[in-house]
Scaffold this motif. Sequence first.
Motif, PDB file in Angstrom:
ATOM      1  N   LEU A 109       0.706  -1.284  -0.136  1.00  0.00           N
ATOM      2  CA  LEU A 109      -0.138  -0.002   0.201  1.00  0.00           C
ATOM      3  C   LEU A 109       0.862   1.195   0.089  1.00  0.00           C
ATOM      4  O   LEU A 109       0.534   2.215  -0.849  1.00  0.00           O
ATOM      5  N   LEU A 114      -5.856   5.760   5.483  1.00  0.00           N
ATOM      6  CA  LEU A 114      -6.691   4.345   4.993  1.00  0.00           C
ATOM      7  C   LEU A 114      -5.722   3.379   4.792  1.00  0.00           C
ATOM      8  O   LEU A 114      -5.882   2.248   5.436  1.00  0.00           O
ATOM      9  N   ARG A 136      -5.224   2.265   8.510  1.00  0.00           N
ATOM     10  CA  ARG A 136      -6.476   1.392   9.124  1.00  0.00           C
ATOM     11  C   ARG A 136      -6.498   0.215   8.529  1.00  0.00           C
ATOM     12  O   ARG A 136      -6.698  -0.733   9.299  1.00  0.00           O
ATOM     13  N   ALA A 137      -5.951  -0.061   7.214  1.00  0.00           N
ATOM     14  CA  ALA A 137      -5.860  -1.186   6.536  1.00  0.00           C
ATOM     15  C   ALA A 137      -4.919  -2.266   7.463  1.00  0.00           C
ATOM     16  O   ALA A 137      -5.035  -3.318   7.637  1.00  0.00           O
ATOM     17  N   THR A 195      -5.556  -5.529   9.192  1.00  0.00           N
ATOM     18  CA  THR A 195      -4.957  -6.864   8.681  1.00  0.00           C
ATOM     19  C   THR A 195      -3.777  -7.194   9.043  1.00  0.00           C
ATOM     20  O   THR A 195      -3.289  -8.526   8.848  1.00  0.00           O
ATOM     21  N   LEU A 224      -5.711  -8.016   1.540  1.00  0.00           N
ATOM     22  CA  LEU A 224      -6.983  -7.231   1.650  1.00  0.00           C
ATOM     23  C   LEU A 224      -7.950  -7.964   0.834  1.00  0.00           C
ATOM     24  O   LEU A 224      -9.136  -8.143   1.279  1.00  0.00           O
ATOM     25  N   ARG A 259      -8.476 -12.211   1.810  1.00  0.00           N
ATOM     26  CA  ARG A 259      -9.341 -12.654   3.027  1.00  0.00           C
ATOM     27  C   ARG A 259     -10.711 -13.188   2.899  1.00  0.00           C
ATOM     28  O   ARG A 259     -11.386 -12.366   2.015  1.00  0.00           O
ATOM     29  N   ASP A 300     -14.383 -13.108   2.784  1.00  0.00           N
ATOM     30  CA  ASP A 300     -15.267 -11.927   2.645  1.00  0.00           C
ATOM     31  C   ASP A 300     -16.363 -12.479   3.644  1.00  0.00           C
ATOM     32  O   ASP A 300     -17.022 -13.364   3.466  1.00  0.00           O
ATOM     33  N   PRO A 301     -16.453 -11.547   4.738  1.00  0.00           N
ATOM     34  CA  PRO A 301     -17.409 -11.824   5.697  1.00  0.00           C
ATOM     35  C   PRO A 301     -18.941 -11.660   5.220  1.00  0.00           C
ATOM     36  O   PRO A 301     -20.214 -11.959   5.870  1.00  0.00           O
ATOM     37  N   MET A 302     -19.144 -11.138   4.098  1.00  0.00           N
ATOM     38  CA  MET A 302     -20.448 -10.868   3.581  1.00  0.00           C
ATOM     39  C   MET A 302     -20.734 -12.038   2.288  1.00  0.00           C
ATOM     40  O   MET A 302     -21.425 -11.827   1.672  1.00  0.00           O
ATOM     41  N   GLU A 303     -19.706 -12.970   2.287  1.00  0.00           N
ATOM     42  CA  GLU A 303     -20.216 -14.039   1.310  1.00  0.00           C
ATOM     43  C   GLU A 303     -21.621 -14.684   1.481  1.00  0.00           C
ATOM     44  O   GLU A 303     -22.108 -14.489   2.523  1.00  0.00           O
ATOM     45  N   PRO A 304     -22.075 -14.828   0.300  1.00  0.00           N
ATOM     46  CA  PRO A 304     -23.444 -15.377   0.351  1.00  0.00           C
ATOM     47  C   PRO A 304     -23.457 -16.695   1.207  1.00  0.00           C
ATOM     48  O   PRO A 304     -22.271 -17.418   1.578  1.00  0.00           O
ATOM     49  N   PRO A 305     -24.825 -17.320   1.601  1.00  0.00           N
ATOM     50  CA  PRO A 305     -24.679 -18.529   2.377  1.00  0.00           C
ATOM     51  C   PRO A 305     -24.090 -19.816   1.654  1.00  0.00           C
ATOM     52  O   PRO A 305     -23.878 -19.740   0.536  1.00  0.00           O
ATOM     53  N   PHE A 319     -24.746 -21.744  -1.574  1.00  0.00           N
ATOM     54  CA  PHE A 319     -24.438 -21.365  -2.977  1.00  0.00           C
ATOM     55  C   PHE A 319     -22.850 -21.151  -3.205  1.00  0.00           C
ATOM     56  O   PHE A 319     -22.408 -20.695  -3.955  1.00  0.00           O
ATOM     57  N   ALA A 348     -10.920 -13.116  10.281  1.00  0.00           N
ATOM     58  CA  ALA A 348     -10.296 -11.961  10.130  1.00  0.00           C
ATOM     59  C   ALA A 348      -9.990 -11.449  11.769  1.00  0.00           C
ATOM     60  O   ALA A 348     -10.996 -11.340  12.454  1.00  0.00           O
TER      61      ALA A 348
END
Lengths: 139, 507
Positions: free
Chosen positions: A25, A90, A93-94, A98, A106, A109, A111-116, A119, A134
């Motif tokens: 970065l 930024l 913070r990153a 991490t 970044l 890693r 993703d905590p928002m992966e679909p269930p 799928f 994480a």
Amino acid sequence: MELLLPLLAATLIGAGVFLVLSRALIRLILGLSLISYGANLSILLAGAGVARDAPPLLDLAGPHNDPLPQALILTAIVIGFGTTALLLVLAVRAYQATGTDHVQELVERPDPMEPPEVFADPEHPSVSPEIGPAREGPR
Amino acid sequence: MNLVAWPLLIPLVSAAVLLLLRGRRIRGVVAVAAALGTLAVDVAIGVRTFTGEVLVVQMAGWPAPYGISLVADGLTGLVLILSGVIGLLTVLFLAISLRHPPRRGTGPLLNRAREAFGAQALLQFLLMGVNMSFLTGDLFNLFVAFEVMLVASYGLLLLGGELPQLREGIKYVVINLVASALFVVAAGMAYGLFGTLNMADIATRLEIHGPDPRVGLIALMIGLVFATKAALFPLGFWLPNSYPVPTAGVSAFFAALLTKVGAYSLIRTFTLMFPHERDAQLIVLTLAGITMLIGALGAITRRRWRHTLAFANVASIGYLVVGAFMGTSSGLSAALFYLIHSVLVVFALFLIAALAECIAGESYRAEGHLDVYPWLGVAFFVAALALAGVPPSSGFIGKFGLVRSLLEAGGTLRVAVAVSALVAGFCLLYAGMQIWRGFFWGASDAVHRVHLPRGATSVTGVAVVLVLALAVFGGPIFGAAERVAEQLDGNRDYLEAVLPAGQVRGE
């Protein structure tokens, strides 16, 4: 000078692009700064070719330097200063989140928002054991 | 009294005030009042510009080529009204949904922590930047306006500081900084070549000067900068993952307005300064044609609400730019109508997505919600049909106008773009059907009712009603778009109003 400044601008932008393509970065931020220096220098070069009789406020005789490109560069420098400061925050913070300043960490890693899981691709489960969950950075 | 500077001043002052205020309620009141005031000024400007008048303010009284001009013509009036409406609804969405204590499952509406760190103030700065890009008549000032807008949007995107936000935020900041550097270089070159940065002055000098390959180069550079901001095909891969990460109201605002600012700037610079640069225009037209398909296909592949819609937003930008760059006046008027449609429908869909994410999380694969939330189903049905362009909707009017003018203009490239517009329309319909089948259809046994904040649902309702109203009043609004497109053809009024030869001032 005629040749030196364009070469300098090209070198700055080239080095900047090279740095932006790296995965650390901090190198990315330095690269962006170099690109903006190169861009500012190219305004100066472009403006130097224009002959104006006098700046708007003065009617003194003698050769004048066109002040507008310098005003433009000043504006661009100030804006670049602000955005660089933001990018540094930024990056810090990153780093806190991490533990490294690698862009790769970044991105790859889980993703905590992966679909269930139903799928998710069974061959590439979203959480691999090596990486682990994480770490929460300090708020 | 001259109104033109007010859409900048109101958000600027209120943003500064909002940073000083302590207390959620008072911040909400000030933000809503500021948004209402801005909307009122926007409408007043819009009403005057639709009669063909061009309003100008020369900042600090410097005459046109030396000072910075703020100009409002028909196109500006149109986009100002849109930004006022979307700004007000977003401010309300952020303010009202806060008044309810956050509950379990209200993730994307959970704005309280973020609001405390200045979401409302940043939104006002963002509105100021957006309005400034709409109003400015100066190329370098346009760069400054973009930076004001982008810096505020970085803040809003990153507010919260979660890992996906950091990841997407870095990409977003980097791509925008590189594009800004290109913009600075292009502006510098334009100054070197023309000796002026006033867009009206550049336009008149170009008419005298005649064709020049260097002008084509500058046009292409500026086109690429705005194509990056508008997320056209090879330059727009930052958008679909970054727009879903901020809080719901903010991502609706981003999707509805920010990319459209790029599209507006493309229309403004190319109709005003570069109407004769055919090569650069054809390149942008081709990119936009591919963008429609990429966006629509991407929308099919995603399984999460806002990710799907972000891709659909990319597709709608493609439609908009195709209309503006096909090179005919009828195409431009269809594009302007599509601009209104796209802003309203994308905003409504993102708000619906916010409510749906409240209910069942980010994925739309959670069946049976039609029985429990019938009105959400109705709202989504209306907005999704409008997005795809099925006949009674406003999307159909816009897309019909686009495809008709493409076929009328003829030529292999334009016919190919028309075909890809139709294919993309079907893909968007399919993406909508997938969401419908995944989220709304099916047995509702497993669905448990989640409390939705009433403020959030009513703002969403208003957004959907606006989409419907656009279809109902399609005729008159299309007529207005045609008049604006006529005014952009040649831009006589604009040039006469800005440049000192006519000495036309805004009163």
